[in-house]
Design an enzyme around this catalytic site. Sequence first.
Site, PDB file in Angstrom:
ATOM      1  N   GLY A  10       0.778  -1.228   0.000  1.00  0.00           N
ATOM      2  CA  GLY A  10       0.000   0.000   0.000  1.00  0.00           C
ATOM      3  C   GLY A  10       0.807   1.274   0.000  1.00  0.00           C
ATOM      4  O   GLY A  10       0.237   2.368  -0.119  1.00  0.00           O
ATOM      5  N   MET A  13       5.076   5.173  -4.183  1.00  0.00           N
ATOM      6  CA  MET A  13       6.410   5.681  -4.496  1.00  0.00           C
ATOM      7  C   MET A  13       6.407   6.314  -5.881  1.00  0.00           C
ATOM      8  O   MET A  13       5.604   5.946  -6.740  1.00  0.00           O
ATOM      9  CB  MET A  13       7.450   4.548  -4.458  1.00  0.00           C
ATOM     10  CG  MET A  13       7.237   3.469  -5.482  1.00  0.00           C
ATOM     11  SD  MET A  13       8.540   2.192  -5.456  1.00  0.00           S
ATOM     12  CE  MET A  13       9.787   2.989  -6.461  1.00  0.00           C
ATOM     13  N   PRO A  14       7.297   7.291  -6.111  1.00  0.00           N
ATOM     14  CA  PRO A  14       7.423   7.836  -7.463  1.00  0.00           C
ATOM     15  C   PRO A  14       7.847   6.750  -8.436  1.00  0.00           C
ATOM     16  O   PRO A  14       8.667   5.887  -8.102  1.00  0.00           O
ATOM     17  CB  PRO A  14       8.508   8.900  -7.315  1.00  0.00           C
ATOM     18  CG  PRO A  14       8.516   9.248  -5.858  1.00  0.00           C
ATOM     19  CD  PRO A  14       8.185   7.971  -5.148  1.00  0.00           C
ATOM     20  N   ALA A  15       7.295   6.771  -9.629  1.00  0.00           N
ATOM     21  CA  ALA A  15       7.667   5.774 -10.628  1.00  0.00           C
ATOM     22  C   ALA A  15       9.075   6.006 -11.156  1.00  0.00           C
ATOM     23  O   ALA A  15       9.807   5.058 -11.458  1.00  0.00           O
ATOM     24  CB  ALA A  15       6.658   5.804 -11.782  1.00  0.00           C
ATOM     25  N   LEU A  16       9.455   7.262 -11.280  1.00  0.00           N
ATOM     26  CA  LEU A  16      10.772   7.617 -11.819  1.00  0.00           C
ATOM     27  C   LEU A  16      11.649   8.142 -10.698  1.00  0.00           C
ATOM     28  O   LEU A  16      11.241   9.016  -9.933  1.00  0.00           O
ATOM     29  CB  LEU A  16      10.625   8.684 -12.910  1.00  0.00           C
ATOM     30  CG  LEU A  16      11.906   9.109 -13.624  1.00  0.00           C
ATOM     31  CD1 LEU A  16      12.473   7.957 -14.456  1.00  0.00           C
ATOM     32  CD2 LEU A  16      11.651  10.323 -14.511  1.00  0.00           C
ATOM     33  N   GLY A  17      12.849   7.587 -10.592  1.00  0.00           N
ATOM     34  CA  GLY A  17      13.770   8.021  -9.558  1.00  0.00           C
ATOM     35  C   GLY A  17      15.119   8.400 -10.116  1.00  0.00           C
ATOM     36  O   GLY A  17      15.358   8.332 -11.331  1.00  0.00           O
ATOM     37  N   GLY A  19      19.185   7.578  -9.692  1.00  0.00           N
ATOM     38  CA  GLY A  19      20.156   6.639  -9.165  1.00  0.00           C
ATOM     39  C   GLY A  19      21.549   7.233  -9.092  1.00  0.00           C
ATOM     40  O   GLY A  19      21.895   8.115  -9.877  1.00  0.00           O
ATOM     41  N   ASP A  44      17.768   6.561  -5.263  1.00  0.00           N
ATOM     42  CA  ASP A  44      18.252   5.200  -5.051  1.00  0.00           C
ATOM     43  C   ASP A  44      19.762   5.214  -4.847  1.00  0.00           C
ATOM     44  O   ASP A  44      20.509   5.729  -5.675  1.00  0.00           O
ATOM     45  CB  ASP A  44      17.917   4.319  -6.255  1.00  0.00           C
ATOM     46  CG  ASP A  44      18.570   2.950  -6.158  1.00  0.00           C
ATOM     47  OD1 ASP A  44      18.010   2.093  -5.444  1.00  0.00           O
ATOM     48  OD2 ASP A  44      19.634   2.742  -6.768  1.00  0.00           O
ATOM     49  N   TYR A  49      27.794   1.521  -2.964  1.00  0.00           N
ATOM     50  CA  TYR A  49      28.172   2.657  -3.808  1.00  0.00           C
ATOM     51  C   TYR A  49      29.120   3.606  -3.091  1.00  0.00           C
ATOM     52  O   TYR A  49      29.731   4.480  -3.727  1.00  0.00           O
ATOM     53  CB  TYR A  49      26.936   3.444  -4.262  1.00  0.00           C
ATOM     54  CG  TYR A  49      25.932   2.667  -5.073  1.00  0.00           C
ATOM     55  CD1 TYR A  49      26.216   1.406  -5.591  1.00  0.00           C
ATOM     56  CD2 TYR A  49      24.676   3.204  -5.322  1.00  0.00           C
ATOM     57  CE1 TYR A  49      25.279   0.711  -6.325  1.00  0.00           C
ATOM     58  CE2 TYR A  49      23.730   2.519  -6.056  1.00  0.00           C
ATOM     59  CZ  TYR A  49      24.027   1.263  -6.559  1.00  0.00           C
ATOM     60  OH  TYR A  49      23.091   0.580  -7.279  1.00  0.00           O
ATOM     61  N   LYS A  74      20.499  -0.163  -0.404  1.00  0.00           N
ATOM     62  CA  LYS A  74      20.654  -1.598  -0.529  1.00  0.00           C
ATOM     63  C   LYS A  74      21.745  -2.112   0.411  1.00  0.00           C
ATOM     64  O   LYS A  74      22.740  -1.423   0.656  1.00  0.00           O
ATOM     65  CB  LYS A  74      21.007  -1.951  -1.980  1.00  0.00           C
ATOM     66  CG  LYS A  74      19.889  -1.594  -2.956  1.00  0.00           C
ATOM     67  CD  LYS A  74      20.229  -1.911  -4.388  1.00  0.00           C
ATOM     68  CE  LYS A  74      21.052  -0.849  -5.063  1.00  0.00           C
ATOM     69  NZ  LYS A  74      20.345   0.433  -5.228  1.00  0.00           N
ATOM     70  N   HIS A 107      20.976  -6.462  -2.052  1.00  0.00           N
ATOM     71  CA  HIS A 107      21.600  -6.064  -3.314  1.00  0.00           C
ATOM     72  C   HIS A 107      21.765  -7.220  -4.302  1.00  0.00           C
ATOM     73  O   HIS A 107      21.735  -7.015  -5.518  1.00  0.00           O
ATOM     74  CB  HIS A 107      22.965  -5.433  -3.026  1.00  0.00           C
ATOM     75  CG  HIS A 107      23.404  -4.435  -4.034  1.00  0.00           C
ATOM     76  ND1 HIS A 107      24.143  -3.320  -3.722  1.00  0.00           N
ATOM     77  CD2 HIS A 107      23.219  -4.357  -5.370  1.00  0.00           C
ATOM     78  CE1 HIS A 107      24.397  -2.624  -4.808  1.00  0.00           C
ATOM     79  NE2 HIS A 107      23.843  -3.234  -5.831  1.00  0.00           N
TER      80      HIS A 107
END
Length: 292
Positions: A10, A13-17, A19, A44, A49, A74, A107
């Site tokens: 439920g 979240m935004p569809a486009l992020g 990275g 993300d 990273y 991650k 990850h």
Amino acid sequence: MTETLTLNNGITMPALGYGVYQTPPDETAAAVASALRIGYRLIDTAGAYLNERGVGEAIRSSGLDRSELFIETKVWISDYGYDETLHAFEKSTRKLGIDQLDLLILHQPMPKRFDATVQAYRALETLLAEGRVRAIGVSNFMPDHLAALLEQTTVVPAVNQVEVHPYFSQPEVQAANASHGVLTQAWSPIGGITFYRGTGHSTLDDDVIGGIAVNHGKTPAQVMLRWHLQRGRSAIPKSVHEHRIAENFDVFDFELAGAELEAIDRLDTGVRGGPDPADITTDVFKLAIPEE
């Protein structure tokens, strides 16, 4: 205008992020700050990273309320195991400067030590139950990995972040995700891996994608991102150049026709650009995630 997706628990979240894979730590804060100014609200990152601290700096300097942002990170395989993963959460949130993560992901599946993977996921379930994360997920899980995880755990992952672009769309992985109510999130969504690894042909130079781009007065990158969104996926493009960051966000004012979506679907070669998830082990990838 942006678009959103609702996860299987439920949460929206935004569809486009945006990275930050391979973004140098000393460039991360500025790049994320640019993304937030442009309008991205999903960021993300990952412990592996080594740039979570830069993401946190950009969050703090943005002036945005925490509730406006969707932050996902991650856990790297060197931090798998129940207690180890709980500690990985503490490391990540400390670097990010936030108390709660919107999405925490494993990850890699690490099938050669899947017992540790299961224990790591059970730690994610604990964090979810305690409200310290709002959603949990996985990355690079193939259908057999996902099935094995579901047999040994309770909470169905909200997201499986995998390599998806026109030249490697993994339809069988996407179908397995969908059958369990798991959202597919595309890494390398515009095929950056195809030219990064020197495969000889970039998706950005593809004639089919280029022709569709001309038809809509858009760039090939924008067409590919629109393809992801219209196919119901989340996508997390990456760039450190402000004009590219802005270009990648300018994808909400046009629609691809059904025939155009199908033409892009047909470009799949079945050839993976990134490493095979089965090969990712702590013996090969000895990265230890620092405390600070």
